[in-house]
Design a protein around this motif. Structure first.
Motif, PDB file in Angstrom:
ATOM      1  N   ILE A   1      -4.467  25.599 -20.202  1.00  0.00           N
ATOM      2  CA  ILE A   1      -3.502  26.195 -19.279  1.00  0.00           C
ATOM      3  C   ILE A   1      -3.878  25.863 -17.834  1.00  0.00           C
ATOM      4  N   PHE A   2      -5.186  25.971 -17.529  1.00  0.00           N
ATOM      5  CA  PHE A   2      -5.622  25.678 -16.160  1.00  0.00           C
ATOM      6  C   PHE A   2      -5.345  24.223 -15.789  1.00  0.00           C
ATOM      7  N   VAL A   3      -5.547  23.307 -16.729  1.00  0.00           N
ATOM      8  CA  VAL A   3      -5.336  21.883 -16.440  1.00  0.00           C
ATOM      9  C   VAL A   3      -3.894  21.637 -16.025  1.00  0.00           C
ATOM     10  N   VAL A   4      -2.958  22.341 -16.657  1.00  0.00           N
ATOM     11  CA  VAL A   4      -1.543  22.189 -16.293  1.00  0.00           C
ATOM     12  C   VAL A   4      -1.249  22.872 -14.958  1.00  0.00           C
ATOM     13  N   LEU A   5      -1.803  24.065 -14.769  1.00  0.00           N
ATOM     14  CA  LEU A   5      -1.529  24.817 -13.541  1.00  0.00           C
ATOM     15  C   LEU A   5      -2.030  24.089 -12.298  1.00  0.00           C
ATOM     16  N   GLN A   6      -3.216  23.507 -12.379  1.00  0.00           N
ATOM     17  CA  GLN A   6      -3.776  22.875 -11.180  1.00  0.00           C
ATOM     18  C   GLN A   6      -3.057  21.586 -10.802  1.00  0.00           C
ATOM     19  N   LEU A   7      -2.146  21.113 -11.654  1.00  0.00           N
ATOM     20  CA  LEU A   7      -1.328  19.949 -11.316  1.00  0.00           C
ATOM     21  C   LEU A   7      -0.044  20.335 -10.577  1.00  0.00           C
ATOM     22  N   LEU A   8       0.345  21.603 -10.674  1.00  0.00           N
ATOM     23  CA  LEU A   8       1.586  22.044 -10.040  1.00  0.00           C
ATOM     24  C   LEU A   8       1.410  22.128  -8.529  1.00  0.00           C
ATOM     25  N   PRO A   9       2.433  21.746  -7.762  1.00  0.00           N
ATOM     26  CA  PRO A   9       2.311  21.760  -6.292  1.00  0.00           C
ATOM     27  C   PRO A   9       2.000  23.128  -5.712  1.00  0.00           C
ATOM     28  N   ASP A  10       2.511  24.199  -6.337  1.00  0.00           N
ATOM     29  CA  ASP A  10       2.287  25.537  -5.799  1.00  0.00           C
ATOM     30  C   ASP A  10       0.858  26.032  -6.021  1.00  0.00           C
ATOM     31  N   HIS A  11       0.136  25.394  -6.931  1.00  0.00           N
ATOM     32  CA  HIS A  11      -1.196  25.877  -7.279  1.00  0.00           C
ATOM     33  C   HIS A  11      -2.322  24.964  -6.785  1.00  0.00           C
ATOM     34  N   ARG A  12      -2.059  23.685  -6.660  1.00  0.00           N
ATOM     35  CA  ARG A  12      -3.136  22.754  -6.334  1.00  0.00           C
ATOM     36  C   ARG A  12      -3.741  22.994  -4.959  1.00  0.00           C
ATOM     37  N   ARG A  13      -3.001  23.660  -4.073  1.00  0.00           N
ATOM     38  CA  ARG A  13      -3.511  23.924  -2.725  1.00  0.00           C
ATOM     39  C   ARG A  13      -4.123  25.315  -2.587  1.00  0.00           C
ATOM     40  N   LEU A  14      -4.168  26.072  -3.676  1.00  0.00           N
ATOM     41  CA  LEU A  14      -4.764  27.400  -3.610  1.00  0.00           C
ATOM     42  C   LEU A  14      -6.264  27.293  -3.329  1.00  0.00           C
ATOM     43  N   PRO A  15      -6.800  28.181  -2.482  1.00  0.00           N
ATOM     44  CA  PRO A  15      -8.235  28.114  -2.164  1.00  0.00           C
ATOM     45  C   PRO A  15      -9.134  28.256  -3.386  1.00  0.00           C
ATOM     46  N   VAL A  16      -8.705  29.067  -4.369  1.00  0.00           N
ATOM     47  CA  VAL A  16      -9.534  29.269  -5.557  1.00  0.00           C
ATOM     48  C   VAL A  16      -9.659  27.981  -6.379  1.00  0.00           C
ATOM     49  N   ILE A  17      -8.705  27.063  -6.235  1.00  0.00           N
ATOM     50  CA  ILE A  17      -8.774  25.772  -6.922  1.00  0.00           C
ATOM     51  C   ILE A  17      -9.385  24.708  -6.020  1.00  0.00           C
ATOM     52  N   LYS A  18      -8.890  24.629  -4.791  1.00  0.00           N
ATOM     53  CA  LYS A  18      -9.326  23.564  -3.894  1.00  0.00           C
ATOM     54  C   LYS A  18     -10.776  23.733  -3.458  1.00  0.00           C
ATOM     55  N   LYS A  19     -11.143  24.962  -3.086  1.00  0.00           N
ATOM     56  CA  LYS A  19     -12.505  25.214  -2.620  1.00  0.00           C
ATOM     57  C   LYS A  19     -13.393  25.818  -3.709  1.00  0.00           C
ATOM     58  N   GLY A  20     -12.795  26.597  -4.587  1.00  0.00           N
ATOM     59  CA  GLY A  20     -13.589  27.265  -5.606  1.00  0.00           C
ATOM     60  C   GLY A  20     -13.981  26.390  -6.773  1.00  0.00           C
ATOM     61  N   ILE A  21     -13.170  25.374  -7.061  1.00  0.00           N
ATOM     62  CA  ILE A  21     -13.432  24.503  -8.215  1.00  0.00           C
ATOM     63  C   ILE A  21     -13.720  23.076  -7.760  1.00  0.00           C
ATOM     64  N   GLY A  22     -12.788  22.504  -7.011  1.00  0.00           N
ATOM     65  CA  GLY A  22     -12.988  21.152  -6.497  1.00  0.00           C
ATOM     66  C   GLY A  22     -13.221  20.142  -7.614  1.00  0.00           C
ATOM     67  N   TYR A  23     -14.244  19.292  -7.405  1.00  0.00           N
ATOM     68  CA  TYR A  23     -14.578  18.275  -8.397  1.00  0.00           C
ATOM     69  C   TYR A  23     -15.603  18.762  -9.427  1.00  0.00           C
ATOM     70  N   TRP A  24     -15.989  20.021  -9.318  1.00  0.00           N
ATOM     71  CA  TRP A  24     -16.991  20.531 -10.255  1.00  0.00           C
ATOM     72  C   TRP A  24     -16.446  20.660 -11.668  1.00  0.00           C
ATOM     73  N   PHE A  25     -15.140  20.891 -11.823  1.00  0.00           N
ATOM     74  CA  PHE A  25     -14.564  20.946 -13.164  1.00  0.00           C
ATOM     75  C   PHE A  25     -14.639  19.578 -13.844  1.00  0.00           C
ATOM     76  N   PHE A  26     -14.342  18.531 -13.085  1.00  0.00           N
ATOM     77  CA  PHE A  26     -14.470  17.171 -13.608  1.00  0.00           C
ATOM     78  C   PHE A  26     -15.922  16.880 -13.989  1.00  0.00           C
ATOM     79  N   THR A  27     -16.866  17.299 -13.145  1.00  0.00           N
ATOM     80  CA  THR A  27     -18.288  17.107 -13.434  1.00  0.00           C
ATOM     81  C   THR A  27     -18.692  17.837 -14.708  1.00  0.00           C
ATOM     82  N   THR A  28     -18.191  19.064 -14.865  1.00  0.00           N
ATOM     83  CA  THR A  28     -18.503  19.843 -16.065  1.00  0.00           C
ATOM     84  C   THR A  28     -18.003  19.156 -17.326  1.00  0.00           C
ATOM     85  N   CYS A  29     -16.802  18.624 -17.274  1.00  0.00           N
ATOM     86  CA  CYS A  29     -16.222  17.943 -18.438  1.00  0.00           C
ATOM     87  C   CYS A  29     -17.054  16.717 -18.834  1.00  0.00           C
TER      88      CYS A  29
END
Length: 226
Positions: free
Chosen positions: A1-29
């Motif tokens: 669900i998160f993978v789909v949400l973070q692609l949406l324009p309304d969500h990708r600029r949210l601070p919890v995604i942009k600053k809270g996650i960033g590239y660390w999710f990709f690193t984790t995967c």
């Protein structure tokens, strides 16, 4: 669900995604893919190292997200924060489990394996205490996988295999089983108390923030003005 949400324009600029996650999710995967490949080929030492890196990456995400104030919506927590907390808690438990697997593959001494089990339970206990009690903002979702994992250990030891029973003895297995069940129950009880306190504190804060209703001014009659 998160993978789909973070692609949406309304969500990708949210601070919890942009600053809270960033590239660390990709690193984790990437780290988790390497860990699973190494584990499937039974390179347990290397897989433990990459699991530790995976855990560090998830802790970074959870820490960065905790620095960003929540907006109070269900979506913000359950879709953007809780999945990473649950994932982090599960890797915390599985790291302890893999350490015991590593001990089993490197030594056949029963007492050494029991020592690793005791150290693992102590590690999980300290982690749960820190998150639920000492940490200022408790993230209860992290400790739920730990409670689930320790419950599974206790349940598994209710009917151990003949090889396990013969190797460790009934007394040692009972001790580990009771400790695991106690840890599970303690985590759940403290988590329920913590959530209850947080709910009451939130309601109290909302009540204090409400402005006091203005009292109507008393009407003056013509006789009082004379």
């Amino acid at each position: 669900i998160f993978v789909v949400l973070q692609l949406l324009p309304d969500h990708r600029r949210l601070p919890v995604i942009k600053k809270g996650i960033g590239y660390w999710f990709f690193t984790t995967c990437i780290l988790e893919i390497v860990w699973k490949c190494l584990f499937s080929y039974e390179y347990f030492f290397l897989s433990s190292v990459f699991m530790l890196f995976t855990l560090a990456s998830l802790i970074t995400i959870v820490s960065k997200q905790s620095e960003i104030p929540p907006d109070g919506t269900i979506q913000d927590y359950w879709l953007l924060r809780a999945p990473f907390s649950i994932h982090c808690g599960w890797i915390m438990f599985y790291f302890a489990l893999e350490m015991n697997l590593l001990a089993v593959n490197h030594t056949k001494k029963a007492w050494t394996q029991i020592e690793w089990a005791i150290v693992s339970l102590a590690y999980l206990t300290c982690t749960a205490i820190y998150i639920l009690i000492w940490k200022r903002t408790a993230d209860v979702a992290i400790v739920l996988p730990i409670a689930w994992g320790t419950f599974g250990v206790a349940l598994e030891l209710t009917d151990p295999t003949e090889k396990i029973n013969k190797t460790f003895g009934n007394g040692s297995l009972t001790t580990i089983q009771v400790t695991s069940a106690t840890l599970c129950g303690g985590i759940l009880c403290i988590a329920i108390i913590k959530v209850t306190i947080m709910i009451f504190a939130k309601h109290a804060e909302q009540y204090e923030d409400k402005p006091e209703p203005k009292r109507p001014e008393p009407k003056r009659d013509n006789y009082s003005q004379v």
